[in-house]
Design an enzyme around this catalytic site. Structure first.
Site, PDB file in Angstrom:
ATOM      1  N   LYS A 109      -4.084   6.283   8.271  1.00 12.24           N
ATOM      2  CA  LYS A 109      -4.874   6.491   7.037  1.00 12.24           C
ATOM      3  C   LYS A 109      -5.546   7.992   7.300  1.00 12.24           C
ATOM      4  O   LYS A 109      -6.501   7.969   8.018  1.00 12.24           O
ATOM      5  CB  LYS A 109      -6.040   5.331   6.866  1.00 12.24           C
ATOM      6  N   SER A 118     -13.105  -3.289   0.969  1.00  8.77           N
ATOM      7  CA  SER A 118     -13.381  -2.631   2.489  1.00  8.77           C
ATOM      8  C   SER A 118     -14.931  -2.057   2.448  1.00  8.77           C
ATOM      9  O   SER A 118     -15.326  -1.599   1.650  1.00  8.77           O
ATOM     10  CB  SER A 118     -12.520  -1.267   2.738  1.00  8.77           C
ATOM     11  N   ARG A 123       0.830  -1.100  -0.373  1.00 10.64           N
ATOM     12  CA  ARG A 123       0.065  -0.222  -0.092  1.00 10.64           C
ATOM     13  C   ARG A 123       0.831   1.230  -0.126  1.00 10.64           C
ATOM     14  O   ARG A 123       1.294   1.781   1.192  1.00 10.64           O
ATOM     15  CB  ARG A 123      -0.952  -0.168   1.258  1.00 10.64           C
TER      16      ARG A 123
HETATM   17  N1  3NM Z   1      -7.630   1.072   6.201  1.00 11.46           N
HETATM   18  P1  3NM Z   1      -3.073   0.900  11.672  1.00 11.46           P
HETATM   19  S1  3NM Z   1      -7.874   1.966   8.509  1.00 11.46           S
HETATM   20  C1  3NM Z   1      -5.510   1.021   5.699  1.00 11.46           C
HETATM   21  O1  3NM Z   1     -10.636   1.499   8.174  1.00 11.46           O
HETATM   22  C2  3NM Z   1      -6.612   1.256   6.467  1.00 11.46           C
HETATM   23  O2  3NM Z   1     -10.530   0.804   5.946  1.00 11.46           O
HETATM   24  C3  3NM Z   1      -8.609   1.357   6.984  1.00 11.46           C
HETATM   25  O3  3NM Z   1      -3.553   1.259  10.273  1.00 11.46           O
HETATM   26  C4  3NM Z   1     -10.155   1.155   6.970  1.00 11.46           C
HETATM   27  O4  3NM Z   1      -3.192  -0.591  11.781  1.00 11.46           O
HETATM   28  C5  3NM Z   1      -6.235   1.701   7.843  1.00 11.46           C
HETATM   29  O5  3NM Z   1      -1.932   1.635  12.107  1.00 11.46           O
HETATM   30  C6  3NM Z   1      -5.015   2.134   8.585  1.00 11.46           C
HETATM   31  O6  3NM Z   1      -4.273   1.585  12.658  1.00 11.46           O
HETATM   32  C7  3NM Z   1      -4.618   0.820   9.529  1.00 11.46           C
END
Ligand code: 3NM
Length: 209
Positions: A141, A112, A40
């Site tokens: 994000k 998602s 990503r």
């Molecule tokens: N997608 P971390 S939250 C890539 O809600 C991504 O769809 C999300 O990173 C969604 O583990 C997210 O550091 C980031 O919180 C996840």
């Protein structure tokens, strides 16, 4: 795909690698036992052109070595060019049915979802697994939605007992068990691994639940 592939789904791009080189992080995470990897590459300083593709290939090579599925975020052309194991898309990307048409039946398609409608549409259009989040607050994000907690996850599991589901957003070693108990097959994480000072131990802890 197997639901167990989602057990510990690591996601990374160069922007997430703050304390070590990204490939060193990936290598350590693979060695430690992550079960899926998503490339990503996002953000203002994201790699572009041949640097982008080269980095993706290097990640893919390492995943192959450990027999871990290599999934590309958003970029269908790259996924096809590299013959990636899968592609993950969000709701703002190309329509799910069109993506399935482009990639064929053999490539894993992850989507998602944040609502019951999005979940149903994803399933009807051939998603192999869904990502539900952000469960908790995340700093990884920029355009993440408000944290949803585990309620929608529990609801999704009740309606689709066999569906491969991965939970995402703010998940760490301390809250992962709650998320798994709520019905996720696994957790998808960025910072919990990228910012860990002991990736082996972090991976082991995640996999112990
Ligand atoms: N997608 P971390 S939250 C890539 O809600 C991504 O769809 C999300 O990173 C969604 O583990 C997210 O550091 C980031 O919180 C996840």
């Amino acid at each position: 795909m197997k639901r167990s592939d989602l057990q510990l789904y690591f996601i990374m791009g160069t922007a997430n690698a703050k304390i070590k080189q990204p490939l060193a992080i990936l290598e350590e995470a693979l060695q430690a036992g992550i079960t899926m990897f998503q490339f990503r590459e996002k953000g203002t300083d994201a790699l572009t052109d041949e640097h982008y593709e080269h980095f993706a290939r290097q990640c893919q090579k390492r995943c192959h070595h450990y027999n871990v599925p290599f999934i590309v975020n958003d970029d269908i052309e790259l996924a096809l060019k590299l013959k990636a194991d899968g592609i993950h898309i969000g709701q703002d990307d190309c329509p799910i049915s069109l993506v399935r048409e482009k990639i064929g039946e053999d490539i894993i398609l992850g989507v998602s979802v944040h609502t019951a409608d999005e979940l149903q549409i994803a399933i009807e259009n051939g998603a192999d697994y869904v990502g539900i989040g952000p469960i908790f607050a995340t700093t990884s994000k920029n355009d993440a939605k408000a944290p949803s907690g585990t309620e929608f996850l529990q609801q999704a599991r009740r309606h689709y007992p066999e569906l491969p589901i991965v939970a995402i957003g703010g998940i760490n070693c301390h809250n992962a068990e709650t998320v798994l108990k709520a019905g996720a097959d696994g957790v998808a994480v960025i910072s919990a691994i990228c910012e860990s000072h002991n990736i082996h131990q972090t991976v082991e802890t995640f996999k112990s639940y």
